[in-house]
Design an enzyme around this catalytic site. Structure first.
Site, mmCIF file in Angstrom:
data_model
loop_
_atom_site.group_PDB
_atom_site.id
_atom_site.type_symbol
_atom_site.label_atom_id
_atom_site.label_comp_id
_atom_site.label_asym_id
_atom_site.label_seq_id
_atom_site.Cartn_x
_atom_site.Cartn_y
_atom_site.Cartn_z
ATOM 1 C CE LYS A 88 -3.998 2.089 0.517
ATOM 2 N NZ LYS A 88 -3.708 2.762 -0.769
ATOM 3 C CD GLN A 109 3.294 4.580 2.206
ATOM 4 O OE1 GLN A 109 3.827 5.427 1.515
ATOM 5 N NE2 GLN A 109 2.208 4.819 2.914
ATOM 6 C CE LYS A 112 4.305 7.518 5.728
ATOM 7 N NZ LYS A 112 4.132 8.512 4.663
ATOM 8 C CE LYS A 124 4.665 7.382 -2.341
ATOM 9 N NZ LYS A 124 3.917 7.934 -1.201
ATOM 10 N N GLY A 163 -2.764 8.343 -4.096
ATOM 11 C CA GLY A 163 -2.137 9.560 -4.612
ATOM 12 C C GLY A 163 -0.862 9.914 -3.873
ATOM 13 C CG ASP A 164 3.418 11.017 -2.959
ATOM 14 O OD1 ASP A 164 3.349 10.838 -1.741
ATOM 15 O OD2 ASP A 164 4.385 11.606 -3.490
ATOM 16 C CB THR A 207 -2.165 13.620 4.473
ATOM 17 O OG1 THR A 207 -2.547 12.441 3.754
ATOM 18 C CG2 THR A 207 -0.690 13.538 4.809
ATOM 19 C CG ASN A 238 -4.276 16.209 -0.373
ATOM 20 O OD1 ASN A 238 -3.801 15.492 0.495
ATOM 21 N ND2 ASN A 238 -5.582 16.346 -0.535
ATOM 22 C CB SER A 379 -5.591 4.822 2.036
ATOM 23 O OG SER A 379 -5.407 5.940 1.201
HETATM 24 P P1 NDP Z 1 0.714 17.864 -4.065
HETATM 25 O O1 NDP Z 1 1.197 17.521 -5.422
HETATM 26 O O2 NDP Z 1 -0.735 18.088 -3.838
HETATM 27 O O3 NDP Z 1 1.497 19.174 -3.526
HETATM 28 C C1 NDP Z 1 2.880 19.191 -3.474
HETATM 29 C C2 NDP Z 1 3.331 20.572 -3.026
HETATM 30 O O4 NDP Z 1 4.726 20.539 -2.808
HETATM 31 C C3 NDP Z 1 3.091 21.642 -4.063
HETATM 32 O O5 NDP Z 1 2.867 22.865 -3.422
HETATM 33 C C4 NDP Z 1 4.417 21.644 -4.829
HETATM 34 O O6 NDP Z 1 4.714 22.850 -5.491
HETATM 35 C C5 NDP Z 1 5.394 21.425 -3.705
HETATM 36 N N1 NDP Z 1 6.603 20.789 -4.226
HETATM 37 C C6 NDP Z 1 6.694 19.634 -4.923
HETATM 38 N N2 NDP Z 1 7.961 19.378 -5.265
HETATM 39 C C7 NDP Z 1 8.684 20.388 -4.761
HETATM 40 C C8 NDP Z 1 10.051 20.698 -4.765
HETATM 41 N N3 NDP Z 1 10.949 19.901 -5.380
HETATM 42 N N4 NDP Z 1 10.454 21.823 -4.123
HETATM 43 C C9 NDP Z 1 9.562 22.641 -3.511
HETATM 44 N N5 NDP Z 1 8.239 22.400 -3.474
HETATM 45 C C10 NDP Z 1 7.809 21.292 -4.078
HETATM 46 O O7 NDP Z 1 1.278 16.700 -3.108
HETATM 47 P P2 NDP Z 1 0.805 16.283 -1.654
HETATM 48 O O8 NDP Z 1 0.348 17.484 -0.899
HETATM 49 O O9 NDP Z 1 -0.085 15.123 -1.790
HETATM 50 O O10 NDP Z 1 2.166 15.738 -1.030
HETATM 51 C C11 NDP Z 1 3.078 16.582 -0.313
HETATM 52 C C12 NDP Z 1 4.008 15.734 0.516
HETATM 53 O O11 NDP Z 1 3.244 14.951 1.448
HETATM 54 C C13 NDP Z 1 4.867 14.718 -0.241
HETATM 55 O O12 NDP Z 1 6.103 14.577 0.416
HETATM 56 C C14 NDP Z 1 4.071 13.427 -0.104
HETATM 57 O O13 NDP Z 1 4.894 12.289 -0.247
HETATM 58 C C15 NDP Z 1 3.581 13.574 1.325
HETATM 59 N N6 NDP Z 1 2.414 12.766 1.661
HETATM 60 C C16 NDP Z 1 1.245 12.886 0.967
HETATM 61 C C17 NDP Z 1 0.157 12.117 1.334
HETATM 62 C C18 NDP Z 1 -1.174 12.294 0.694
HETATM 63 O O14 NDP Z 1 -2.140 11.702 1.187
HETATM 64 N N7 NDP Z 1 -1.302 13.076 -0.362
HETATM 65 C C19 NDP Z 1 0.246 11.116 2.409
HETATM 66 C C20 NDP Z 1 1.487 11.151 3.141
HETATM 67 C C21 NDP Z 1 2.535 11.930 2.743
HETATM 68 P P3 NDP Z 1 4.656 22.898 -7.112
HETATM 69 O O15 NDP Z 1 3.205 22.946 -7.429
HETATM 70 O O16 NDP Z 1 5.398 24.125 -7.474
HETATM 71 O O17 NDP Z 1 5.331 21.642 -7.615
#
Ligand code: NDP
Length: 447
Positions: A88, A109, A112, A124, A163-164, A207, A238, A379
């Protein structure tokens, strides 16, 4: 160190996978006390086995853009460990994706998912496809091509992606549609599904909410609350969006957000109409955070991260964007400016020496595998609802999520204390997550 040789071998086998090395080192070093107390794990080579994925899949993803031109991306799925349940973990679409990123995320993961208390193994996947600037139809054609290969490796009792970064409701929809078309099955093979086709209420929120609940528990343990705390959050996707909403509800004031181009600082707090603007900007218009500064007349800092743009104290930091987005200099700045808690919404956002700085300064530091586990936990709750053919209310799912985060905090704190590092949630989360998986692997023999 009993784990030194394993770390050396991990590095020499795949020398270019630096994010994976970073994740392995952090986990293995912190479980040393357990390995010393339980030599049976070493004898059974649990550590050597747990760092090697059960299966790694790399595949070609060809797709056609709106001008008829053909592009070829690379797709990945790492099925890391299924000792306690089906694989997962999410799918990431970002140009930086390569095997080192997917393996670091898959490895994290495992622990976690174990911490959530639900029966889920670790996996992943993703692709180096960049969804930025692509039309809906291009994203759809990419997702369909990606699923044309992925479908043969996943299943509701085998491997359940979600998603991620770069994969939200739109992408899950296109992926699920193609899975259904190819397999002629309607099952719970993906989570983060739409509410009308098997999704769970509160999954989008989970999250960010969970990260805030975890932080609330860390604050409680110091006899503090979110009330009137100044909070810096990074990212604007997100996780960040719903962390803002929950922190506001808990009485904190969120003053920053960011994206990969820069950060905004809003001293009055990101609430109400401003939060609605972010939701529309990022989820519908797919615009840049700088537009927030233009709209509301606040400061925008090109190329800077939120940790250094706040004028005055910061009490809580919640990195919610990506890996290695908070370095030692920024950690020092935060400590000097009054931070008392750091809760990681993203995976591995804090660099190792920055983590050490927080911990040695007695800052409550919630590592991602504990603090952001609410997403995968919900999830798991989505899968349960699918299996029994029902949908629970938002309040019911949120109640379960909240309870899981309270439990993860308590279990991490207890494991840290038991193994001689009271208050160290990094050690606690790694140990609590590891022991359950290690025991399951012991029970199931050498496979
Ligand atoms: P989104 O794609 O919705 O948002 C990602 C955010 O991070 C955007 O604001 C993006 O900016 C920014 N970002 C991405 N890459 C970079 C970078 N290299 N440098 C600076 N900013 C960056 O993703 P999520 O919110 O879903 O995920 C965010 C984090 O949370 C990740 O690490 C993910 O693995 C983790 N996570 C997510 C979960 C989920 O349920 N969604 C669960 C657990 C962990 P820009 O638009 O400019 O790229």
């Amino acid at each position: 160190m009993v784990v030194e040789k394993v770390i050396e071998r991990v590095i020499s086998r795949d020398p270019d996978q630096k994010e994976f090395h970073q994740a392995v080192k952090e986990v293995l070093e912190s479980i040393e006390p357990v390995l010393k107390k339980h030599p049976e794990y070493l004898k059974a080579k649990i550590v050597d086995r747990i760092v090697e994925p059960e299966r790694q899949i790399i595949f070609r993803v060809p797709w056609v853009d709106d001008n008829g031109e053909i592009h070829v991306n690379r797709g990945f799925r790492v099925e890391f460990n299924s000792a306690i349940g089906p694989y997962k973990g999410g799918l990431r679409l970002h140009p930086s994706v390569y095997m080192g990123i997917i393996k670091f995320l898959g490895f994290e993961q495992i622990f976690k998912n174990s911490l959530t208390g639900l029966p889920m193994g670790g996996g992943k996947g993703g692709s180096d496809f960049d969804p930025k600037g692509k039309s809906d139809m291009e994203v759809m054609r990419f997702c369909q091509s990606f699923m044309n290969e992925l479908f043969r490796h996943i299943g509701p009792d085998t491997d359940v992606p979600a998603g991620d970064i770069g994969v939200g409701g739109r992408e899950i929809g296109y992926l699920y549609g193609q899975y259904r078309k190819i397999t002629n099955r309607f099952d719970s093979v993906l989570t983060g599904k739409g509410l009308k086709w098997g999704g769970s209420l509160a999954r989008p929120e989970a999250t960010g909410y969970g990260c805030s609940y975890f932080c609330e528990e860390m604050l409680k343990a110091r006899n503090e609350t979110f009330k009137d705390k100044i909070v810096a959050i990074s990212g604007s996707g997100n996780v960040a969006q719903y962390a803002v909403q929950k922190v506001n509800q808990l009485g904190g004031k969120v003053v920053t957000l960011s994206d990969s181009a820069g950060s905004i600082y809003d001293p009055d707090g990101i609430t109400g109409e401003k939060w609605n603007f972010i939701m529309d900007l990022k989820n519908v218009k797919r615009g840049r955070i700088s537009e927030y500064a233009k709209k509301f007349g606040v400061q925008y800092y090109e190329g800077k991260r939120p940790w250094v743009v706040v004028d005055g104290p910061i009490h809580v930091a919640m990195p919610c964007a990506t890996q290695n987005e908070l370095n030692l200099a920024e950690a020092k700045h935060l400590v000097d400016n009054g931070v008392i808690a750091v809760s990681e919404g993203a995976n591995m956002p804090t660099e190792p020496d920055a983590v050490d700085h927080f911990i040695s300064n007695k800052i409550s530091f919630g590592p991602g595998k504990a603090a952001n586990a609410g997403g995968v936990a919900t999830s798991g709750i989505e899968m349960m609802q699918n299996h029994i053919g029902t949908s629970w209310t938002f309040e019911e799912v949120d109640r379960q999520l909240h309870q899981i985060m309270v439990n993860i905090h308590a279990n991490s704190a207890a494991a840290a204390a038991k193994y001689g590092s009271p208050g160290n949630y990094v050690v606690g989360a790694n140990i609590a997550g590891f022991v359950k998986v290690a025991d399951a692997m012991m029970d199931q023999g050498v496979i």
